[in-house]
Design a protein around this motif. Structure first.
Motif, PDB file in Angstrom:
ATOM      1  N   ALA A 170      13.154  11.592  -3.328  1.00 37.45           N
ATOM      2  CA  ALA A 170      14.080  10.794  -2.513  1.00 37.45           C
ATOM      3  C   ALA A 170      15.268  11.648  -2.071  1.00 37.45           C
ATOM      4  N   HIS A 171      15.810  12.465  -2.972  1.00 37.98           N
ATOM      5  CA  HIS A 171      16.928  13.342  -2.626  1.00 37.98           C
ATOM      6  C   HIS A 171      16.523  14.321  -1.517  1.00 37.98           C
ATOM      7  N   ARG A 172      15.309  14.866  -1.628  1.00 33.86           N
ATOM      8  CA  ARG A 172      14.799  15.802  -0.618  1.00 33.86           C
ATOM      9  C   ARG A 172      14.750  15.142   0.762  1.00 33.86           C
ATOM     10  N   ARG A 173      14.422  13.858   0.796  1.00 37.44           N
ATOM     11  CA  ARG A 173      14.341  13.120   2.069  1.00 37.44           C
ATOM     12  C   ARG A 173      15.676  12.505   2.471  1.00 37.44           C
ATOM     13  N   GLY A 174      16.675  12.608   1.596  1.00 34.87           N
ATOM     14  CA  GLY A 174      17.991  12.070   1.907  1.00 34.87           C
ATOM     15  C   GLY A 174      18.081  10.552   1.833  1.00 34.87           C
ATOM     16  N   VAL A 175      17.295   9.948   0.936  1.00 30.41           N
ATOM     17  CA  VAL A 175      17.294   8.492   0.785  1.00 30.41           C
ATOM     18  C   VAL A 175      17.484   8.135  -0.687  1.00 30.41           C
ATOM     19  N   SER A 176      17.783   6.886  -0.948  1.00 28.01           N
ATOM     20  CA  SER A 176      17.831   6.372  -2.312  1.00 28.01           C
ATOM     21  C   SER A 176      16.416   5.976  -2.729  1.00 28.01           C
ATOM     22  N   PRO A 177      15.993   6.333  -3.953  1.00 27.94           N
ATOM     23  CA  PRO A 177      14.646   5.953  -4.377  1.00 27.94           C
ATOM     24  C   PRO A 177      14.520   4.457  -4.659  1.00 27.94           C
ATOM     25  N   GLY A 178      15.641   3.761  -4.754  1.00 33.94           N
ATOM     26  CA  GLY A 178      15.593   2.367  -5.169  1.00 33.94           C
ATOM     27  C   GLY A 178      15.443   2.302  -6.676  1.00 33.94           C
TER      28      GLY A 178
ATOM     29  N   LYS B  62       0.830  -1.208   0.000  1.00 31.12           N
ATOM     30  CA  LYS B  62       0.000   0.000   0.000  1.00 31.12           C
ATOM     31  C   LYS B  62       0.866   1.260   0.000  1.00 31.12           C
ATOM     32  N   GLY B  63       0.547   2.153  -0.931  1.00 28.61           N
ATOM     33  CA  GLY B  63       1.271   3.406  -1.039  1.00 28.61           C
ATOM     34  C   GLY B  63       2.385   3.349  -2.062  1.00 28.61           C
ATOM     35  N   HIS B  64       2.847   4.534  -2.452  1.00 23.27           N
ATOM     36  CA  HIS B  64       3.899   4.689  -3.455  1.00 23.27           C
ATOM     37  C   HIS B  64       5.264   4.351  -2.855  1.00 23.27           C
ATOM     38  N   LYS B  65       6.113   3.760  -3.657  1.00 23.54           N
ATOM     39  CA  LYS B  65       7.476   3.462  -3.224  1.00 23.54           C
ATOM     40  C   LYS B  65       8.153   4.765  -2.801  1.00 23.54           C
ATOM     41  N   GLN B  66       8.725   4.767  -1.602  1.00 24.94           N
ATOM     42  CA  GLN B  66       9.361   5.965  -1.056  1.00 24.94           C
ATOM     43  C   GLN B  66      10.880   5.887  -1.096  1.00 24.94           C
ATOM     44  N   GLU B  67      11.397   4.664  -0.884  1.00 22.88           N
ATOM     45  CA  GLU B  67      12.842   4.521  -0.829  1.00 22.88           C
ATOM     46  C   GLU B  67      13.238   3.065  -1.019  1.00 22.88           C
TER      47      GLU B  67
END
Length: 165
Positions: free
Chosen positions: A104-112, A60-65
């Motif tokens: 993903a960059h804004r959150r400081g994570v890799s988008p995968g 459930k939900g959009h891929k975040q990282e």
């Protein structure tokens, strides 16, 4: 005139052979309904094929990282076929797009990435019907091996894919 009559005589056979052996759907959209665990192949607004799918373990939900076990949501493209992977045949999905990368960059994570439609894991011995009865991927969309063959036959690379909850 004889050649024309001969051509007309064979027309029904030619049409039959084209329809029976050479024609297949001109799929112009692949639509995934994550909530129903269904993937639809669509031609001119009409569903021409439906598949039961398995998703990521946290669907459930959009891929975040990277590593969140979610299947992305949004509009993407089917890029290319992968014949040699850990799964029976795969088609790559163009995730992440520019917006996914920015978020993903804004959150400081890799988008995968490496999100695909694929068959079962190589070496899987349990029946496909059992495997497909639960969500087991890391964020990909899984169908049976036989369905994967059919999918690749019906869908051309470059076809858009819409993934929704």
């Amino acid at each position: 005139m004889g050649a024309v009559l001969m051509s007309i005589k064979w027309l029904p056979l030619v049409l039959f052979c084209t329809l029976a052996f050479g024609a297949h759907a001109a799929v112009d959209l692949v639509k995934v309904d994550k909530s129903k665990r269904r993937m639809y192949l669509i031609e001119n607004g009409e569903v021409v094929k439906e598949f039961r799918i398995a998703l990521g373990a946290n669907p459930k939900g959009h891929k975040q990282e990277e590593g969140d076990n979610r299947t992305p949501e949004g509009e993407y493209t089917l890029d290319y076929i992968i014949e040699d992977s850990a799964f029976y045949r795969s088609v790559h999905i163009s995730y992440p797009d520019a917006i996914d990368r920015i978020e993903a960059h804004r959150r400081g994570v890799s988008p995968g990435g490496d999100i695909k439609i694929h068959g079962l894991k190589n070496g899987e011995t349990r029946p496909a019907q059992f495997i497909q009865s639960f969500d087991w991927t890391n964020g990909c969309i899984a169908i049976s091996n036989e369905e994967m063959d059919e999918f690749i036959e019906l869908v051309k690379m470059g076809t858009p894919i819409l993934i929704e909850w």
